[in-house]
Design an enzyme around this catalytic site. Structure first.
Site, PDB file in Angstrom:
ATOM      1  N   LYS B  94       0.872  -1.166   0.000  1.00  0.00           N
ATOM      2  CA  LYS B  94       0.000   0.000   0.000  1.00  0.00           C
ATOM      3  C   LYS B  94       0.919   1.228   0.000  1.00  0.00           C
ATOM      4  O   LYS B  94       1.729   1.410   0.919  1.00  0.00           O
ATOM      5  CB  LYS B  94      -0.886   0.006   1.245  1.00  0.00           C
ATOM      6  CG  LYS B  94      -1.776   1.228   1.312  1.00  0.00           C
ATOM      7  CD  LYS B  94      -2.569   1.272   2.607  1.00  0.00           C
ATOM      8  CE  LYS B  94      -3.082   2.680   2.838  1.00  0.00           C
ATOM      9  NZ  LYS B  94      -3.586   2.868   4.200  1.00  0.00           N
ATOM     10  N   GLY B 155      -7.809   8.850  10.654  1.00  0.00           N
ATOM     11  CA  GLY B 155      -8.016   8.911  12.100  1.00  0.00           C
ATOM     12  C   GLY B 155      -9.154   9.810  12.535  1.00  0.00           C
ATOM     13  O   GLY B 155      -9.471   9.898  13.709  1.00  0.00           O
ATOM     14  N   ASN B 203      -9.228   1.207  10.688  1.00  0.00           N
ATOM     15  CA  ASN B 203      -8.283   0.940  11.769  1.00  0.00           C
ATOM     16  C   ASN B 203      -8.776   1.629  13.034  1.00  0.00           C
ATOM     17  O   ASN B 203      -9.281   0.997  13.956  1.00  0.00           O
ATOM     18  CB  ASN B 203      -6.889   1.454  11.358  1.00  0.00           C
ATOM     19  CG  ASN B 203      -5.843   1.270  12.446  1.00  0.00           C
ATOM     20  OD1 ASN B 203      -6.044   0.563  13.413  1.00  0.00           O
ATOM     21  ND2 ASN B 203      -4.711   1.909  12.283  1.00  0.00           N
TER      22      ASN B 203
END
Lengths: 384, 253
Positions: B94, B155, B203
């Site tokens: 990635k 995030g 994530n």
């Protein structure tokens, strides 16, 4: 006495940068009494807090909001760093110093035992630290170009690359080409504490030596980044001057550097004055744990992506509670003497710069991190 | 019914990709199991540790997707990808090229350059990018195996902030579109899958959940629901009523 605003021969001047001047201007304009509880509440809910919001969070008006600040800080830390907590050890390789900083244990007029590790000594100390499992080292020296020149520091970095994944330096400020050289030797992070951003106070505290030159130190981070370093760390030694103004200057400095060098990894340290050899009478002014935590949370909320290192100057319980809340990096297995990782104190090692409050080993700090439900990370970096 | 995700000739049944950067290592196993992930990303810089090796925490049968985080330009991304291959992380990579420490937004231009070099080197490149159609086309031409546009800043848990642009990529790009970064809730993952995304990567949303196992399960179900809806063909949603007296009703057969 020499003018502390005048550069000495050989010191590089960044003619094209206004960052240092803007930081000083912003600090001079900062008045912590201007903020109200409403300003603090606004700052606490701002999605991207501004410099004004940061000012409010550092003000006395924010003191009653410490719990709310801690909550917001914890959220931000969690969002940006997850459960990771980075570990490192500082290694002092020389305590010779040519500066006369009246608050510092290394200062050139203090009658302490001076020592400088040779290459074999550096290797021995690094091997001992690496054996504990540590993967990141921060190389420190007293500030003496005579006793620890750039080549010596570069050599220490090259040796460090044999034992550690990540190498940082906390030494005297250098010119851009010198930072580039040390970077080519394997260091990628530079820490320079400005001590205080109040230039008048700075002049009273730094009586002699290269360090007396205020603007040269102020532009160190910028030169380091131009020299190819990946990250830079900022700090004021809280308690030397008005700590709220200094903390505001630290944040402003980091903010302006990040805007000018958007790739730079930014981090903060939060040292307070600690007792030193030959002079344990210095009053740490008014930076108690409560104020320290307020500053740390303000840094975190203002720049949620920045690293924040918690020093061994603080006691273990305080350190254990601020990781995961605002701090993202913690030292372990610390000894601030010269040669003290491999020799007993009686064997003629150099004296320490300051007394530490947390003497735990790497293993003990890792266990403490796990007890907080966090993940100890020995390395999150690749040198390329 | 066979509905596989195909990346660089490799087939996957699961359309959930787990990011590992913010996890306690011990929890990765649980998250993989309950989210049904077959691919786990991990940063080479985290693998690059003398001990506490993250690779030991990757369950058997899971495909590793090392990322190049820490790279600030194409050259550094290529170096990191090669180090990852040497470390035994396989051919998938990635590509993450980030030149901005505040928002961590990817640099599309450098990413496309890295993609080209890595494809030539025999990697299966999956570029993480800001959803821009022209950049995505460049990456396709450079040899990408899929395109990984961000939904929102990494995030941030803000969801599909770039929805309209991801939709354009889904329409115009023939490779799988994997929505990466910013997905904060299962409902957002479901929405992206309904739009036609080929897979979701998450994530923070799971790593920071109160109950990681339950959140991992919720993502699995949401992704399956979104995919099923996409395959079924969602009904038209009109923002005005259908006219009962058509303007063209006068035309004779």
């Amino acid at each position: 006495m020499r003018d502390h605003m005048q550069y000495l021969p050989g010191m590089e001047v960044l003619e094209d940068s206004e960052i240092g001047a803007r930081v000083v201007q912003a600090m001079e304009n900062y008045n912590c009494r201007h903020y109200s509880a409403a300003d603090v509440e606004q700052a606490l809910t701002a999605e991207y807090p501004s410099l004004e919001d940061f000012g409010a969070l550092l003000s006395p008006a924010a003191e009653p909001f410490l719990e709310a600040m801690a909550r917001r800080a914890t959220e931000e830390t969690h969002k940006h760093f997850g459960s990771s907590v980075l570990l490192f050890t500082p290694l002092y390789i020389s305590n010779y110093c040519e500066n006369h900083c009246i608050y510092c244990g290394f200062n050139c007029t203090n009658n302490i035992r001076r020592a400088k590790l040779d290459e074999a000594g550096i290797r021995r100390e690094m091997e001992a630290i690496a054996k504990t499992g540590m993967e990141e080292v921060l190389i420190l020296t007293g500030e003496s170009r005579g006793m620890s020149n750039v080549e010596y520091i570069g050599r220490a970095c090259t040796i460090a690359r044999e034992f550690f994944k990540n190498v940082g330096i906390e030494v005297y400020p250098m010119n851009t080409d010198e930072y580039a050289y040390v970077h080519s030797c394997g260091a990628d992070y530079v820490t320079v504490f400005q001590e205080t951003y109040d230039s008048e106070r700075y002049a009273q505290l730094h009586l002699a030596g290269h360090k007396r030159v205020f603007p040269y130190r102020l532009n160190a981070q910028e030169r380091a980044l131009r020299g190819g370093m990946r990250g830079v760390a900022f700090a004021a030694l809280l308690g030397l001057s008005d700590f709220r103004k200094d903390a505001f200057a630290v944040g402003t400095h980091a903010y302006l550097i990040q805007r000018a060098y958007p790739h730079a990894e930014i981090s903060f340290s939060c040292p307070r004055l600690r007792p030193i050899i030959n002079n344990d009478q210095i009053n740490p002014k008014d930076v108690h744990e409560r104020q320290l935590l307020q500053i740390m949370c303000a840094y975190r909320i203002f720049m949620p992506f920045a690293g924040l290192t918690i020093s061994t100057r603080e006691r273990a319980e305080f350190r254990d509670h601020v990781i995961g809340m605002c701090a993202t990096k913690i030292s372990a297995g610390v000894s601030t003497g010269i040669g003290s990782h491999t020799k007993e104190a009686s064997e003629g090692v150099g004296d320490a710069q300051f007394e530490i409050s947390d003497e735990r080993s790497l293993e003990e700090v890792i266990a403490a991190i796990r007890r907080r439900g966090l993940q100890p990370v020995l390395n999150d970096y690749v040198y390329i | 019914m066979s509905d596989k995700l195909i990346l660089g000739g490799h087939e996957f049944s699961s359309r959930f990709i787990l990011g590992s950067g913010k996890f306690d290592l011990g929890l990765i196993h649980a998250a993989v199991e309950h989210a049904g992930a077959e691919i786990v990303t991990l940063a080479l810089r985290r693998v690059n540790s003398f001990h506490g090796n993250i690779l030991e925490h990757i369950p058997a049968g899971v495909t590793l997707l090392p990322n190049t985080s820490g790279a600030r330009n194409a050259e550094e991304a290529v170096k990191i990808a090669r180090l990852a291959r040497e470390a035994g992380c396989g051919e998938f990579v990635k590509i993450e090229v980030i030149h901005d420490s505040k928002y961590l937004l990817p640099d599309n231009y450098e990413t496309a350059k890295a993609c080209e070099q890595l494809a030539k080197d025999g990697f299966i490149p999956l570029p993480y990018m800001y959803p821009d159609l022209n950049a995505a086309r460049d990456m396709v031409n450079a040899g990408a195996a899929a395109i990984m546009p961000l939904a929102a800043p990494i995030g941030s848990n803000q969801g599909l902030a770039t929805r309209q642009f991801i939709r354009i990529l889904i329409e115009e790009i023939d490779l799988p579109i994997i929505v990466d970064a910013g997905i904060g809730k299962p409902s957002q993952a479901c929405e992206a899958m309904e739009l036609g995304a080929a897979a979701i990567m998450a994530n923070t949303a799971i790593a920071t959940a109160g109950n990681i196992v339950e959140m991992a399960k919720a993502f699995r179900h949401a992704i399956i629901a979104g995919r099923t809806a996409f395959l079924a063909g969602t009904g038209r949603v009109l923002d005005h009523g259908a006219a009962s007296s058509p303007l063209t009703g006068f035309i004779q057969a």
